[in-house]
Every structure is written in C-alpha cells, then in structure tokens.
Design an enzyme around this catalytic site. Structure first.
Site, PDB file in Angstrom:
ATOM      1  N   HIS A  27      30.902  57.353   3.975  1.00 59.98           N
ATOM      2  CA  HIS A  27      30.197  56.100   3.659  1.00 59.98           C
ATOM      3  C   HIS A  27      28.803  56.357   3.085  1.00 59.98           C
ATOM      4  CE1 HIS A  27      33.367  53.712   5.326  1.00 59.98           C
ATOM      5  NE2 HIS A  27      33.203  54.163   6.556  1.00 59.98           N
ATOM      6  N   ASP A  79      40.868  58.316   5.245  1.00 58.16           N
ATOM      7  CA  ASP A  79      40.271  57.578   6.359  1.00 58.16           C
ATOM      8  C   ASP A  79      40.672  56.105   6.247  1.00 58.16           C
ATOM      9  OD1 ASP A  79      37.589  57.885   8.351  1.00 58.16           O
ATOM     10  OD2 ASP A  79      37.820  55.878   7.487  1.00 58.16           O
ATOM     11  N   HIS A 117      38.882  53.561   6.458  1.00 60.33           N
ATOM     12  CA  HIS A 117      37.873  52.784   5.736  1.00 60.33           C
ATOM     13  C   HIS A 117      37.680  53.299   4.305  1.00 60.33           C
ATOM     14  CE1 HIS A 117      36.866  52.653  10.100  1.00 60.33           C
ATOM     15  NE2 HIS A 117      36.750  51.361   9.842  1.00 60.33           N
ATOM     16  N   ASP A 146      41.557  57.578  11.852  1.00 57.29           N
ATOM     17  CA  ASP A 146      41.430  56.203  12.351  1.00 57.29           C
ATOM     18  C   ASP A 146      42.512  55.293  11.762  1.00 57.29           C
ATOM     19  OD1 ASP A 146      40.153  56.458   9.901  1.00 57.29           O
ATOM     20  OD2 ASP A 146      38.217  55.687  10.581  1.00 57.29           O
TER      21      ASP A 146
HETATM   22  N1  Q9C Z   1      34.655  45.404  13.067  1.00 58.56           N
HETATM   23  C1  Q9C Z   1      34.015  55.944   9.617  1.00 58.56           C
HETATM   24  O1  Q9C Z   1      35.169  55.855   9.999  1.00 58.56           O
HETATM   25  N2  Q9C Z   1      32.035  49.370  12.148  1.00 58.56           N
HETATM   26  N3  Q9C Z   1      33.150  54.929   9.723  1.00 58.56           N
HETATM   27  C2  Q9C Z   1      33.110  48.551  11.721  1.00 58.56           C
HETATM   28  C3  Q9C Z   1      34.448  46.530  12.179  1.00 58.56           C
HETATM   29  C4  Q9C Z   1      31.723  50.502  11.291  1.00 58.56           C
HETATM   30  C5  Q9C Z   1      33.551  53.672  10.269  1.00 58.56           C
HETATM   31  C6  Q9C Z   1      33.279  47.374  12.630  1.00 58.56           C
HETATM   32  C7  Q9C Z   1      32.863  51.446  11.085  1.00 58.56           C
HETATM   33  C8  Q9C Z   1      32.433  52.699  10.376  1.00 58.56           C
HETATM   34  C9  Q9C Z   1      33.500  57.213   9.055  1.00 58.56           C
HETATM   35 ZN    ZN Z   2      36.879  55.352   9.059  1.00 59.03          ZN
END
Ligand code: Q9C
Ligand code: ZN
Length: 366
Positions: free
Chosen positions: A179, A215, A217, A304
């Site tokens: 990110h 990932d 995301h 994830d």
């Molecule tokens: N309700 C990585 O997996 N919060 N970052 C999301 C959604 C942030 C994830 C909340 C998630 C970041 C590297």
């Molecule tokens: Zn992620």
C-alpha cells in the site's frame, strides 16, 4: 516424461529474515469506528517462521549473510522507488514526535481534500504526517524506522540471491509494503518492499520484471510506483474496490499511463470469491506474464485471501495455497516471494508454507 520434472521432493528454499521487525508494533487501528488492537503484529512473522522451520523448507538467512554489501546499498535502491523527502520524513518522524513530548503512536488526523487550491508540504509534523499518508492505518512508533529499514534489506538481499542463483527465494518481510506509494504510507505499509525488490533486479540487469500481487487488498502503492513504467508489469488480484479497502483504486480499467500503458492490470473479484473464481484470474495473469517474457517474478504474497481472515472477504482454503504455488511455478521463471498481508495469525504459517511448498513442487508432467 521430462526427467527434470521427475522429482517429487521439494528443493530447498532459502528464506531471508531479520529480527528487526519485532521493534515495530502499533498499538491500535480503527475498525468500524472503534479503536482495536493492530491486526498487523510481530506474531505474524513469528508464526510463519515457526512453520518454515517445522517443514524444513530450507535455510533461513539474514540479509548480511547472503549480501554483506546490502548495508551500504539499500538506501540507493530505496530512493529509486520512494521520494527522498518521504524517506527523510520517516527517518526523522519519531524523533520529532517524541521531542514534542508525545509517547503514543503517531497517527495522522487530516488530509487534503479534492479541490485543494495548492497542496504544499506543511512545516508542522501533524501536517506532514497527513501529507505523507493516505489513511490512519500506518502507526509510527520508536521501532518503526529500524523495522522498515531492516525489512527493505531483507527484500533486497532476497532479490540479490534470486539474481545469483536464478531459483525461488522467500523474503519474510514485515511490516508489509504494497500500500506504500512513491511518497505515502497507509494500510500497515511504509516502504514498498516488493517494488524495492523489483528495482534491485532491474539494477542487476533484468529487462522486464513481472510483479504479481495476490494479497486480498489492491496493491495501490505498487501500482502508483510503476504506473508509468514499462519495465515492470504490475498485476493485482483483489477485492472489488466498489466494496473493499482501499476502495479508490483497483478497477480493471486502470491499465497504466504514458510508456506504462498496458503494463498495469487489475483483476477485481467480488467479496465471497473462492478458489474457482480466484484461480481464473490467476490463470489470466499467468498468461500475461508469459506473454511479457519476464526475466523474474516478484510475488506480493498476502494470505489474507484465506476464508478465516478477520478483515478480508475471500474464501480460499489452506489447501488452495498449494495449488496457487503450483500454478505460479508453471510460469517457469524464478520467483522472489515478498510477504504482504494475512491476519488469521493461527493459520498464517500454514497458508504461507503451503504456497511455498506448491511453488517448489509443481505438478508432475505426464
Ligand atoms: N474494514 C495489508 O493487507 N483496514 N493491508 C481495512 C476494512 C486496513 C491491509 C479495514 C487494511 C490494510 C497489507
Ligand atoms: Zn491485504
């Protein structure tokens, strides 16, 4: 039958790891309006390490062991994917914060909205904290700088090892990086470890690097860094931005710009997607990688996508990661695996181990 594939036992896989990540442990993050303990925590890497040791996957080495020069070279590589002012901000942030008498984690409070007349870099620390972040999901504490600089060296040493031995390497990086954009942090990420690894491979003479982000995301930071470049083919398979974090990027029509046009590919999938949907996107991405004729693959590995992940919405099972590794191995190019997300801490080790086992033992040709 190809005699080289007549080999059921996995080859040893070298893992790069450094203890420094333990120093970075945020206190809290926002989830559904509440402050909750950070999902991104040192135990994640510890659990993965324990599984790798149990599975005897291969040697676990420090960056200095495989690449002593890394300590004098990492800053140069880092400055090719992040702006120097952003790096300097992170280097000094905690010192400035603690000098102001604060003891809690740094978290940003304000960001420039659309139609901001002119966005300049504020003098105040709070102002810069907002300027260099896109959310409040990347807390900074005393150990953040030591941890993120350690893990960048893990990524570079892994890329160096791939360059030398032309076989797969695992970089157990933490905190994650995908990110983090050229000059911003967010989503638990500060420095983009995968981008740094790709840059190191290019600096070592590679012509084309494929960077595949699996990932849950969208890898918005990696997309940002390489969006106008044609020497890195970036592809990301992730939760549809209409429903999933970070939510502002990751649409299929984001395909790159300028010389990078056609070298960015997003595969958004609906929440609830399982291996049958997910593996179709993977198959498309592998075709692209083959067509691009990449010299090496950087895999941004987040587990994830697992059905038990507490903050994500895909339905992959632990066994699916073996198949994922096998399919990726079929691209038939050396892979450097960079660890990203995965928050089901009890299963993070098994899922990562399965991916690596799949990568090392592709299915037999018959
Ligand atoms: N309700 C990585 O997996 N919060 N970052 C999301 C959604 C942030 C994830 C909340 C998630 C970041 C590297
Ligand atoms: Zn992620």
């Amino acid at each position: 039958m190809n005699p080289h594939l007549d080999q059921a036992t996995p080859q040893p896989l070298i893992t790069l790891y450094s203890e420094g990540h333990h120093q970075h442990h945020g206190q809290a993050e926002l989830k559904d309006g509440q402050l909750v303990p950070c999902f991104e925590k040192p135990a994640r890497a510890d659990m993965i390490l324990a599984q790798l040791r149990e599975a005897h996957l291969g040697a676990i080495k420090t960056p200095e062991e495989v690449y002593p020069e890394v300590q004098s070279h990492w800053q140069q590589t880092l400055a090719k994917v992040h702006s120097q002012d952003y790096i300097d901000f992170l280097a000094n942030a905690w010192r400035e914060w603690s000098a102001a008498g604060h003891q809690h984690d740094m978290l940003p409070l304000a960001w420039p909205p659309r139609r901001t007349t002119s966005i300049r870099i504020p003098d105040s620390l709070d102002g810069r904290l907002g300027y260099y972040s896109f959310d409040a999901g990347a807390p900074i504490n005393a150990g953040t700088w030591p941890a993120i600089t350690d893990t960048v060296q893990v990524a570079i040493a892994a890329a160096e090892l791939l360059h030398r031995q032309q076989s797969h390497v695992f970089a157990l990086t933490r905190p994650p990086g995908h990110h983090a954009g050229r000059d911003y942090m967010g989503g638990y990420c500060y420095f983009n470890n995968a981008a740094v690894a790709a840059q190191h491979l290019l600096d070592r003479g590679a012509q084309r690097i494929a960077l595949l982000d699996v990932d849950f995301h969208h890898g918005n930071g990696t997309q940002d860094i390489f969006y106008a470049r044609d020497d890195v083919l970036f592809q990301s398979i992730h939760g549809d931005p209409r429903a999933c974090y970070p939510g502002f990027t990751g649409y299929a029509d984001e395909t790159g710009e300028g010389p990078g046009k056609g070298f960015n590919q997003n595969y958004p999938l609906l929440p609830g997607s399982d291996w049958s949907e997910w593996s179709q996107a993977l198959a498309l991405s592998i075709i692209k990688i083959n067509h691009y004729a990449a010299d090496a693959l950087v895999l941004s590995l987040g587990v994830d996508t697992f059905e038990g992940d507490p903050i994500s919405h895909f339905k992959l099972k632990s066994e699916d990661y073996i198949k994922m590794g096998q399919r990726i191995a079929e691209a038939n190019i050396p892979v450097v695996v960079i660890m990203e997300g995965g928050y089901a801490v009890e299963e993070i080790g098994l899922n990562t181990r399965n991916l690596l086992i799949g990568l090392m033992t592709p299915p037999q040709e018959s």
